[in-house]
Motif scaffolding. Structure first.
Motif, PDB file in Angstrom:
ATOM      1  N   VAL A 118       0.889  -1.169  -0.001  1.00 31.58           N
ATOM      2  CA  VAL A 118      -0.285   0.001   0.082  1.00 31.58           C
ATOM      3  C   VAL A 118       0.904   1.293  -0.015  1.00 31.58           C
ATOM      4  O   VAL A 118       0.490   2.161  -0.721  1.00 31.58           O
ATOM      5  CB  VAL A 118      -0.950  -0.102   1.449  1.00 31.58           C
ATOM      6  N   GLN A 119       1.884   1.138   0.812  1.00 34.39           N
ATOM      7  CA  GLN A 119       2.762   2.290   0.873  1.00 34.39           C
ATOM      8  C   GLN A 119       3.549   2.431  -0.590  1.00 34.39           C
ATOM      9  O   GLN A 119       3.782   3.694  -0.936  1.00 34.39           O
ATOM     10  CB  GLN A 119       3.768   2.243   1.998  1.00 34.39           C
ATOM     11  N   GLY A 120       3.859   1.638  -1.100  1.00 33.99           N
ATOM     12  CA  GLY A 120       4.548   1.621  -2.581  1.00 33.99           C
ATOM     13  C   GLY A 120       3.607   1.901  -3.439  1.00 33.99           C
ATOM     14  O   GLY A 120       4.031   2.721  -4.282  1.00 33.99           O
ATOM     15  N   MET A 121       2.512   1.702  -3.187  1.00 32.72           N
ATOM     16  CA  MET A 121       1.454   2.076  -4.459  1.00 32.72           C
ATOM     17  C   MET A 121       1.351   3.606  -4.102  1.00 32.72           C
ATOM     18  O   MET A 121       1.157   4.250  -5.010  1.00 32.72           O
ATOM     19  CB  MET A 121      -0.084   1.451  -4.063  1.00 32.72           C
ATOM     20  N   LEU A 122       1.203   4.039  -2.718  1.00 36.78           N
ATOM     21  CA  LEU A 122       0.854   5.501  -2.836  1.00 36.78           C
ATOM     22  C   LEU A 122       2.067   6.209  -3.159  1.00 36.78           C
ATOM     23  O   LEU A 122       2.023   7.416  -3.774  1.00 36.78           O
ATOM     24  CB  LEU A 122       0.706   5.791  -1.288  1.00 36.78           C
ATOM     25  N   ALA A 123       3.461   5.645  -2.894  1.00 39.65           N
ATOM     26  CA  ALA A 123       4.567   6.386  -3.376  1.00 39.65           C
ATOM     27  C   ALA A 123       4.573   6.432  -4.856  1.00 39.65           C
ATOM     28  O   ALA A 123       5.042   7.595  -5.337  1.00 39.65           O
ATOM     29  CB  ALA A 123       5.797   5.567  -2.988  1.00 39.65           C
ATOM     30  N   GLY A 124       4.193   5.401  -5.586  1.00 36.71           N
ATOM     31  CA  GLY A 124       4.285   5.340  -7.080  1.00 36.71           C
ATOM     32  C   GLY A 124       3.126   6.484  -7.596  1.00 36.71           C
ATOM     33  O   GLY A 124       3.705   7.147  -8.613  1.00 36.71           O
ATOM     34  N   ILE A 125       1.849   6.353  -6.880  1.00 37.94           N
ATOM     35  CA  ILE A 125       0.902   7.300  -7.401  1.00 37.94           C
ATOM     36  C   ILE A 125       1.581   8.882  -7.262  1.00 37.94           C
ATOM     37  O   ILE A 125       1.365   9.771  -7.889  1.00 37.94           O
ATOM     38  CB  ILE A 125      -0.341   7.066  -6.457  1.00 37.94           C
ATOM     39  N   GLY A 126       2.286   8.955  -6.004  1.00 37.78           N
ATOM     40  CA  GLY A 126       2.742  10.426  -5.591  1.00 37.78           C
ATOM     41  C   GLY A 126       3.525  10.910  -6.761  1.00 37.78           C
ATOM     42  O   GLY A 126       3.806  11.955  -7.133  1.00 37.78           O
TER      43      GLY A 126
END
Length: 506
Positions: A118-126
């Motif tokens: 989830v944190q990786g997903m948010l980081a990628g989106i960011g």
């Protein structure tokens, strides 16, 4: 919610909280819509649905739903690939899927998703959001793919340096970011105005007074923006590519909403979230958004935390915030048209930076480097490929990492009186650990009696069992006592058996 109407003090506090949430939501709804490549009004419609539809439904009483920066990249890709007319059909199908998952009680299982994914997903989106909106801040058309956006930054810098209009627009967006970052350092009375609203308002006032030539939000009216999906759009849902997008919308929106609910629960002492009901509520909201042709909605932590910080205690605040958004969109649509695009891009660049879990990197590096690897690979994969592919890769890596760590083993070799070697294996031997196990066993002498003790093994998968039986049958030279394999009593009533017997009974 009834207690709010019975208690005037609670009702008054929730009404005040709703105004705060409305002021936070207004620029974010518009900004997310513009960044997604759709009319600004569609973001406001999604915010209205999040308040007036999801707000009434059970699940989480205090978290607020609306268009989220976390889905911006996915929506932008969907609109670019399938067209704006298909957006409503995709969101509608995703909503129906969410309702089905909620009714089947899948809500609680979303809590099992690896936090690093989830944190990786948010980081990628960011990262994609940041690199994409930098171009919008300069009034320059952004490239198509994530890698092109990254590698195009030197060219963007050149455009800003050589073009007065690009420099002016970029300065407007940069000023918006400066206000957002510095707002929390101002006196408490000033900070009662939400930072996003203040930043956008100041940028709008600055461009209006100074008169710089910057692009503004295009307004076409609320009812003109509504585009319900047609029969042809619904018929196109059978496409494999479209179904993949629907699945991505549903899973990512659900995960973001339920993780937000878990975070909101930690912020207050009121009733806890019922995850299955919350998933159904999010599905109903997305179904309505799909019918209206609007953006998908999720529960959003920024608006939810603003709701709690403003003192909300019931659903009234999030419902009223939807009413204020509706009144604003209907009565004051022209106000949207004076907002500079660069200011909204600045808001989203700031939001993208907040999505990157910078504070988590050092603790993960010290204690859980494997989790940090999963986080980093997921984020990079989203930037280089797409949202869906990056998340799937992250989930696969998380499962593989968990399987590897679970299959921990220990081999202990000791020699008894008389020359017999006893090799005790403990832990959870699986095929993932076979190379190490076989390397140790094959190095044992072939001319000594050997006993392989598996009685302390908690789990032995089929591949590992077959490999051990094969090793036992072939290891010794002719004339040496066969390898004896001791298995747990639950698998074999005899406490010891020859390799051949073990092959029949284990």
């Amino acid at each position: 919610m009834l207690c709010a109407f019975k208690n005037p003090a609670v009702l008054r506090q929730d009404a005040l909280a709703s105004l705060v949430v409305f002021l936070v939501a207004l620029p974010l709804c518009v900004g997310v819509a513009v960044a997604s490549g759709v009319p600004a009004e569609l973001g406001l419609i999604t915010g209205v649905v999040g308040g007036l539809v999801v707000g009434f439904l059970p699940g989480s009483a205090l978290q607020v739903s609306g268009p989220a920066a976390g889905l911006t990249v996915l929506v932008f890709e969907a609109v670019r690939e399938f067209g704006l007319s298909m957006l409503g059909a995709i969101v509608l199908a995703a909503g129906v899927l969410q309702i089905g998952l909620g009714l089947l009680r899948f809500g609680r299982w979303f809590r099992a998703i690896s936090v690093s994914v989830v944190q990786g997903m948010l980081a990628g989106i960011g990262l994609v959001l940041i690199f994409g909106q930098l171009y919008t801040m300069a009034g320059v058309h952004q490239p198509r793919s994530g890698l092109e956006k990254v590698f195009g930054i030197p060219g963007l810098v050149g455009d800003i340096a050589t073009s007065r209009s690009a420099l002016t627009a970029f300065a407007t967006g940069l000023g918006t970011i400066v206000v957002l970052v510095g707002w929390k350092k101002l006196p408490a009375k000033v900070r009662q105005i939400p930072a996003p609203l203040a930043a956008v308002a100041l940028a709008t006032a600055g461009t209006a007074i100074g008169g710089p030539d910057v692009a503004h939000v295009k307004v076409q009216g609320l009812f003109e923006a509504v585009q319900p999906p047609g029969a042809s759009d619904l018929g196109s849902l059978g496409s494999v590519a479209v179904l993949g997008t629907v699945l991505a919308f549903a899973l990512i929106a659900s995960a973001e909403s339920l993780f937000s609910a878990a975070a909101v629960d930690r912020m207050h002492d009121g009733p806890r979230t019922h995850y299955d009901k919350e998933l159904v509520a999010q599905g109903v909201g997305n179904t309505v958004c799909g019918v209206l042709g609007a953006l998908p909605l999720t529960a959003v932590i920024v608006r939810s935390s603003a709701n709690l910080q403003a003192g909300a205690t019931t659903k009234v605040s999030r419902i009223l915030h939807g009413l204020w958004l509706l009144l604003f969109t209907v009565l004051l649509p022209t106000v949207i048209g004076i907002i500079p695009l660069a200011a909204l891009a600045g808001v989203l660049v700031h939001a993208g930076c907040k999505l990157i879990p910078v504070k988590e990197v050092r603790p993960l590096w010290r204690e859980h480097r494997g989790e940090l690897v999963v986080l980093a690979i997921t984020g990079v994969a989203i930037v280089t490929t797409s949202m869906f592919e990056g998340v799937v890769l992250g989930l696969v890596l998380a499962v593989a990492k968990s399987a590897w760590e679970t299959s921990h083993i220990h081999l202990d070799t000791r020699e008894l009186t008389g020359g017999r070697l006893v090799v005790a294996l403990t832990g959870n031997p699986t095929f993932l650990r076979l190379p190490r196990i076989l390397q140790t066993l094959e190095a044992l002498p072939r001319n000594q009696p050997i006993e392989l003790d598996l009685t302390a093994v908690r789990h032995l998968d089929h591949a590992c069992r077959a490999a051990l039986q094969n090793w036992g049958a072939r290891h010794h030279t002719t004339g040496t006592e066969p390898v004896r394999i001791r298995v747990p009593a639950t698998e074999n009533d005899s406490t010891s058996a020859s390799a051949g017997a073990a092959g029949r009974s284990a």
